[in-house]
Design a protein around this motif. Sequence first.
Motif, PDB file in Angstrom:
ATOM      1  N   UNK A 109      41.313  33.831  28.522  1.00 41.14           N
ATOM      2  CA  UNK A 109      41.533  33.337  29.883  1.00 41.14           C
ATOM      3  C   UNK A 109      40.608  34.062  30.847  1.00 41.14           C
ATOM      4  N   UNK A 110      40.406  33.464  32.008  1.00 39.85           N
ATOM      5  CA  UNK A 110      39.746  34.160  33.101  1.00 39.85           C
ATOM      6  C   UNK A 110      40.837  34.868  33.890  1.00 39.85           C
ATOM      7  N   UNK A 111      40.650  36.177  34.111  1.00 38.27           N
ATOM      8  CA  UNK A 111      41.646  36.975  34.817  1.00 38.27           C
ATOM      9  C   UNK A 111      40.969  37.745  35.941  1.00 38.27           C
ATOM     10  N   UNK A 112      41.761  38.262  36.847  1.00 35.65           N
ATOM     11  CA  UNK A 112      41.250  39.129  37.903  1.00 35.65           C
ATOM     12  C   UNK A 112      41.518  40.574  37.513  1.00 35.65           C
ATOM     13  N   UNK A 113      40.531  41.432  37.757  1.00 32.73           N
ATOM     14  CA  UNK A 113      40.651  42.855  37.451  1.00 32.73           C
ATOM     15  C   UNK A 113      40.307  43.640  38.695  1.00 32.73           C
ATOM     16  N   UNK A 114      41.202  44.519  39.108  1.00 33.15           N
ATOM     17  CA  UNK A 114      40.992  45.373  40.268  1.00 33.15           C
ATOM     18  C   UNK A 114      40.440  46.705  39.786  1.00 33.15           C
ATOM     19  N   UNK A 115      39.285  47.101  40.315  1.00 31.63           N
ATOM     20  CA  UNK A 115      38.667  48.376  39.952  1.00 31.63           C
ATOM     21  C   UNK A 115      38.623  49.270  41.165  1.00 31.63           C
ATOM     22  N   UNK A 116      38.940  50.533  40.957  1.00 30.62           N
ATOM     23  CA  UNK A 116      38.882  51.518  42.030  1.00 30.62           C
ATOM     24  C   UNK A 116      37.886  52.602  41.653  1.00 30.62           C
ATOM     25  N   UNK A 156      32.418  44.109  28.522  1.00 28.55           N
ATOM     26  CA  UNK A 156      33.155  44.036  29.782  1.00 28.55           C
ATOM     27  C   UNK A 156      33.623  45.422  30.209  1.00 28.55           C
ATOM     28  N   UNK A 157      34.124  46.203  29.273  1.00 26.26           N
ATOM     29  CA  UNK A 157      34.584  47.561  29.589  1.00 26.26           C
ATOM     30  C   UNK A 157      33.410  48.417  30.069  1.00 26.26           C
ATOM     31  N   UNK A 158      32.237  48.261  29.448  1.00 28.29           N
ATOM     32  CA  UNK A 158      31.052  49.001  29.913  1.00 28.29           C
ATOM     33  C   UNK A 158      30.701  48.612  31.344  1.00 28.29           C
ATOM     34  N   UNK A 159      30.791  47.308  31.651  1.00 32.89           N
ATOM     35  CA  UNK A 159      30.522  46.866  33.029  1.00 32.89           C
ATOM     36  C   UNK A 159      31.548  47.456  33.999  1.00 32.89           C
ATOM     37  N   UNK A 160      32.821  47.525  33.589  1.00 33.40           N
ATOM     38  CA  UNK A 160      33.846  48.161  34.433  1.00 33.40           C
ATOM     39  C   UNK A 160      33.420  49.594  34.771  1.00 33.40           C
ATOM     40  N   UNK A 161      32.965  50.327  33.756  1.00 34.44           N
ATOM     41  CA  UNK A 161      32.560  51.719  33.971  1.00 34.44           C
ATOM     42  C   UNK A 161      31.373  51.807  34.921  1.00 34.44           C
ATOM     43  N   UNK A 162      30.385  50.906  34.767  1.00 32.43           N
ATOM     44  CA  UNK A 162      29.229  50.894  35.662  1.00 32.43           C
ATOM     45  C   UNK A 162      29.654  50.611  37.100  1.00 32.43           C
ATOM     46  N   UNK A 163      30.514  49.634  37.273  1.00 33.11           N
ATOM     47  CA  UNK A 163      30.955  49.248  38.612  1.00 33.11           C
ATOM     48  C   UNK A 163      31.769  50.367  39.248  1.00 33.11           C
ATOM     49  N   UNK A 164      32.662  50.996  38.483  1.00 36.35           N
ATOM     50  CA  UNK A 164      33.428  52.134  39.023  1.00 36.35           C
ATOM     51  C   UNK A 164      32.499  53.246  39.486  1.00 36.35           C
ATOM     52  N   UNK A 165      31.478  53.518  38.694  1.00 37.17           N
ATOM     53  CA  UNK A 165      30.508  54.548  39.060  1.00 37.17           C
ATOM     54  C   UNK A 165      29.802  54.184  40.368  1.00 37.17           C
ATOM     55  N   UNK A 166      29.407  52.922  40.503  1.00 35.28           N
ATOM     56  CA  UNK A 166      28.753  52.477  41.741  1.00 35.28           C
ATOM     57  C   UNK A 166      29.709  52.551  42.927  1.00 35.28           C
ATOM     58  N   UNK A 167      30.971  52.254  42.707  1.00 37.51           N
ATOM     59  CA  UNK A 167      31.945  52.342  43.795  1.00 37.51           C
ATOM     60  C   UNK A 167      32.090  53.787  44.262  1.00 37.51           C
TER      61      UNK A 167
END
Length: 80
Positions: free
Chosen positions: A17-24, A51-62
């Motif tokens: 499914x397509x889901x929403x994920x909130x990253x902080x 996808x998990x690697x992208x989460x880590x990249x985005x968290x780092x950028x945040x």
Amino acid sequence: MRPFEKCPVCGGELVEKEVEKLLRGGAHTALLKVRAEVCLRCGGRVYSQETVRRFEEIRSKLRRQDTAEFKPMGLSFEVV
């Protein structure tokens, strides 16, 4: 190939499914729409390694929001 045939938490059936994920990251937050395997019984989610690697990249950028590399206004992420 799917990493799991059944939910690793409860053994329920998984469907993509397509889901929403909130990253902080630090004081900043991003809302992403991503593909995940979702358990029909417990609602657990299984994300791909990419996808998990992208989460880590985005968290780092945040966390580094003040750098010129990251501009939160008008930026859109979509991980497939």
